[in-house]
Design an enzyme around this catalytic site. Structure first.
Site, PDB file in Angstrom:
ATOM      1  N   LYS A   1       0.846  -1.201   0.000  1.00 52.60           N
ATOM      2  CA  LYS A   1       0.000   0.000   0.000  1.00 52.60           C
ATOM      3  C   LYS A   1       0.874   1.241   0.000  1.00 52.60           C
ATOM      4  CE  LYS A   1      -3.415  -2.572   2.653  1.00 52.60           C
ATOM      5  NZ  LYS A   1      -3.996  -2.854   3.963  1.00 52.60           N
TER       6      LYS A   1
ATOM      7  N   GLY B   1      -7.468  -4.609   2.151  1.00 48.02           N
ATOM      8  CA  GLY B   1      -8.571  -4.666   3.108  1.00 48.02           C
ATOM      9  C   GLY B   1      -8.040  -4.652   4.532  1.00 48.02           C
TER      10      GLY B   1
ATOM     11  N   LYS C   1      -5.223   5.780   3.860  1.00 47.42           N
ATOM     12  CA  LYS C   1      -5.617   5.510   5.256  1.00 47.42           C
ATOM     13  C   LYS C   1      -4.403   5.528   6.193  1.00 47.42           C
ATOM     14  CE  LYS C   1      -4.017   1.157   5.385  1.00 47.42           C
ATOM     15  NZ  LYS C   1      -3.417   0.247   6.312  1.00 47.42           N
TER      16      LYS C   1
ATOM     17  N   ASP D   1     -10.501  -0.666   6.084  1.00 47.72           N
ATOM     18  CA  ASP D   1      -9.074  -0.621   6.406  1.00 47.72           C
ATOM     19  C   ASP D   1      -8.759   0.592   7.292  1.00 47.72           C
ATOM     20  OD1 ASP D   1      -6.543  -1.598   6.362  1.00 47.72           O
ATOM     21  OD2 ASP D   1      -6.127  -1.166   4.261  1.00 47.72           O
TER      22      ASP D   1
ATOM     23  N   VAL E   1       8.901  -0.095   8.289  1.00 50.37           N
ATOM     24  CA  VAL E   1       8.630   0.986   7.346  1.00 50.37           C
ATOM     25  C   VAL E   1       7.271   1.608   7.698  1.00 50.37           C
ATOM     26  CG1 VAL E   1       8.315   1.538   4.907  1.00 50.37           C
ATOM     27  CG2 VAL E   1       9.893  -0.275   5.574  1.00 50.37           C
TER      28      VAL E   1
HETATM   29  N1  LIG Z   1       1.745  -6.319   7.777  1.00 46.12           N
HETATM   30  C1  LIG Z   1       0.444  -6.325   7.500  1.00 46.12           C
HETATM   31  O1  LIG Z   1      -0.375  -6.682   8.321  1.00 46.12           O
HETATM   32  C2  LIG Z   1      -0.027  -5.874   6.139  1.00 46.12           C
HETATM   33  C3  LIG Z   1      -1.334  -6.139   5.762  1.00 46.12           C
HETATM   34  C4  LIG Z   1      -1.779  -5.722   4.516  1.00 46.12           C
HETATM   35  C5  LIG Z   1      -0.920  -5.045   3.683  1.00 46.12           C
HETATM   36  N2  LIG Z   1       0.351  -4.798   4.085  1.00 46.12           N
HETATM   37  C6  LIG Z   1       1.237  -4.096   3.163  1.00 46.12           C
HETATM   38  O2  LIG Z   1       2.159  -5.026   2.660  1.00 46.12           O
HETATM   39  C7  LIG Z   1       3.421  -4.396   2.428  1.00 46.12           C
HETATM   40  C8  LIG Z   1       4.496  -5.142   3.149  1.00 46.12           C
HETATM   41  O3  LIG Z   1       4.200  -5.058   4.522  1.00 46.12           O
HETATM   42  P1  LIG Z   1       4.967  -5.897   5.626  1.00 46.12           P
HETATM   43  O4  LIG Z   1       4.225  -5.722   6.891  1.00 46.12           O
HETATM   44  O5  LIG Z   1       5.205  -7.261   5.140  1.00 46.12           O
HETATM   45  O6  LIG Z   1       6.317  -5.075   5.693  1.00 46.12           O
HETATM   46  P2  LIG Z   1       7.609  -5.363   6.580  1.00 46.12           P
HETATM   47  O7  LIG Z   1       7.998  -4.085   7.203  1.00 46.12           O
HETATM   48  O8  LIG Z   1       7.405  -6.551   7.442  1.00 46.12           O
HETATM   49  O9  LIG Z   1       8.638  -5.695   5.414  1.00 46.12           O
HETATM   50  C9  LIG Z   1       9.949  -5.797   5.671  1.00 46.12           C
HETATM   51  C10 LIG Z   1      10.508  -6.631   4.558  1.00 46.12           C
HETATM   52  O10 LIG Z   1      10.829  -5.850   3.426  1.00 46.12           O
HETATM   53  C11 LIG Z   1      11.759  -6.563   2.650  1.00 46.12           C
HETATM   54  N3  LIG Z   1      12.824  -5.676   2.192  1.00 46.12           N
HETATM   55  C12 LIG Z   1      13.708  -4.999   2.946  1.00 46.12           C
HETATM   56  N4  LIG Z   1      14.574  -4.335   2.160  1.00 46.12           N
HETATM   57  C13 LIG Z   1      14.210  -4.589   0.882  1.00 46.12           C
HETATM   58  C14 LIG Z   1      14.703  -4.184  -0.381  1.00 46.12           C
HETATM   59  N5  LIG Z   1      15.744  -3.365  -0.489  1.00 46.12           N
HETATM   60  N6  LIG Z   1      14.077  -4.638  -1.490  1.00 46.12           N
HETATM   61  C15 LIG Z   1      13.010  -5.460  -1.405  1.00 46.12           C
HETATM   62  N7  LIG Z   1      12.512  -5.888  -0.219  1.00 46.12           N
HETATM   63  C16 LIG Z   1      13.087  -5.443   0.907  1.00 46.12           C
HETATM   64  C17 LIG Z   1      12.334  -7.647   3.530  1.00 46.12           C
HETATM   65  O11 LIG Z   1      11.827  -8.889   3.110  1.00 46.12           O
HETATM   66  C18 LIG Z   1      11.808  -7.296   4.912  1.00 46.12           C
HETATM   67  O12 LIG Z   1      11.534  -8.427   5.700  1.00 46.12           O
HETATM   68  C19 LIG Z   1       3.245  -2.964   2.900  1.00 46.12           C
HETATM   69  O13 LIG Z   1       2.955  -2.129   1.809  1.00 46.12           O
HETATM   70  C20 LIG Z   1       2.054  -3.016   3.821  1.00 46.12           C
HETATM   71  O14 LIG Z   1       1.333  -1.800   3.861  1.00 46.12           O
HETATM   72  C21 LIG Z   1       0.817  -5.212   5.286  1.00 46.12           C
END
Ligand SMILES: NC(=O)c1ccc[n+]([C@@H]2O[C@H](COP(=O)([O-])OP(=O)(O)OC[C@H]3O[C@@H](n4cnc5c(N)ncnc54)[C@H](O)[C@@H]3O)[C@@H](O)[C@H]2O)c1
Length: 336
Positions: free
Chosen positions: A105, A133, A188, A241, A276
């Site tokens: 997102k 979602g 959001k 969301d 992040v």
């Molecule tokens: N966590 C949730 O509950 C959730 C739910 C729905 C959507 N999202 C969305 O999904 C996306 C990922 O979220 P997340 O929670 O998994 O994030 P996160 O903060 O857990 O992701 C960290 C990961 O990013 C990757 N990363 C780090 N450096 C990188 C690089 N240079 N190139 C490519 N990958 C790299 C690594 O695999 C690292 O583990 C976000 O946009 C978030 O908004 C997250």
């Protein structure tokens, strides 16, 4: 059983890898970080998903060709700041017509493009869909009931995505409004920062309800002006969301906001949250979109003031409360 891959093994990518594995698919998950591949393969657990076992059947790799070759579905799950660069890296391995579903997102600050637009620009031969979602990984990974919406340009593609992810505890709806889904999901995060700031200041539940309600008005006004559908902002990827992000301690944007409300700087809050905080990146993009489409975004503007112009959180609250009086309406043309 299909061959699928998940690009990005953060908490969400890992959770979706488990879900797709449990749905009977053969899953390969790619990470940019070799130590992460090693840890996930060997320990079969993710440090941010305590108590969740990663099944042996899921394969982890740092080899992009292996991750992209001959897959019926590729899930793009890297945080939004890495979407473009990762798309560039995988573009050469993607065949024409490849289905890619983006689950991250965000909006790119320089180009104001959504993530699916960035993927399409870097991988023009792919068919890009989205899944979004109210779906915190911490709950989905424990099998807690969750709903999402799969968006695509055709209903056939949206239904294909629905079929991959649908599970007894993960219900997926379909939609043709990809833009509306992506705008709701990224904007959001900015409102969640505001909700967190209000919590950090101790503003209370009334203020939280006000931010959610007036926040969705801002998101819908901007989103409709950009071409999103009003009904999408009333749905799972919109108000759904927004509610979960503003209310849940799983939300890193809200957690960062709470710290800012307590007096931390933006950087101190991001360091403390250790993840992040995408709302910080989307906040500037949202404001630029408001200017571009001539939509007034009072909450998003105040978040920008606090994050980037040293406005105190308390002053921002007064600014919002003392705005010119107006009537309550979703009408874009009222725009106040
Ligand atoms: N966590 C949730 O509950 C959730 C739910 C729905 C959507 N999202 C969305 O999904 C996306 C990922 O979220 P997340 O929670 O998994 O994030 P996160 O903060 O857990 O992701 C960290 C990961 O990013 C990757 N990363 C780090 N450096 C990188 C690089 N240079 N190139 C490519 N990958 C790299 C690594 O695999 C690292 O583990 C976000 O946009 C978030 O908004 C997250």
């Amino acid at each position: 059983m299909a061959n699928v891959s998940v690009i990005g093994t953060g908490t969400w990518g890992t959770t979706l890898a488990i879900l797709l594995h449990e749905n009977g698919h053969h899953v390969v998950a790619w990470s940019a970080i070799p130590e992460e591949v090693k840890m996930l393969s060997e320990q079969r657990k993710h440090e941010s998903l305590p108590g969740v076992h990663i099944p042996e059947g899921i394969q982890f790799t740092e080899n992009l060709e292996e991750a992209c070759k001959e897959k019926e579905l590729i899930v793009m799950a890297v945080p939004s700041i890495f979407t473009r660069v990762t798309s560039k890296k995988i573009a050469g391995f993607i065949p024409a017509g490849q289905l890619i579903v983006n689950v991250a997102k965000g909006i790119e600050e320089d180009t104001l493009m959504t993530l699916s637009e960035q993927i399409e620009q870097e991988i023009p031969q792919a068919n890009v869909a989205v899944l979004s979602g109210p779906s915190h990984a911490e709950e989905v990974s424990k099998g807690m009931p969750t709903t999402c919406v799969a968006g695509a340009k055709t209903m056939e593609m949206a239904e294909t995505v629905q079929n991959f992810f649908m599970a007894p505890t993960f219900r997926v709806y379909t939609s043709l409004d990809v833009l509306g889904i992506e705008l709701g999901g990224s904007l959001k995060n900015v409102i969640a920062l505001a909700a967190g700031i209000a919590d950090g200041l101790g503003c209370g539940d009334n203020a939280k309800a006000a931010l959610i309600t007036r926040g969705i008005v801002e998101i819908a006004r901007l989103g409709c002006e950009m071409g999103g559908k009003f009904e999408t902002f009333c749905g799972l990827s919109g108000i759904g969301d927004l509610i979960v992000t503003c209310a849940s301690m799983h939300s890193r944007n809200r957690r960062a906001g709470i710290l800012i409300g307590k007096g931390y700087t933006m950087q101190e809050a991001m360091d403390e949250v250790h993840m992040v905080v995408e709302g910080v990146y989307s906040a500037k993009a949202a404001l630029k979109l408001g200017e571009k489409y001539h939509v007034t975004l009072p909450i998003i503007q105040e978040v920008n003031e606090v994050l980037f112009h040293n406005r105190s959180a308390r002053e921002a609250v007064f600014d919002l409360m003392l705005r010119e009086r107006t009537t309550e309406s979703f009408s874009l043309h009222l725009n106040k």
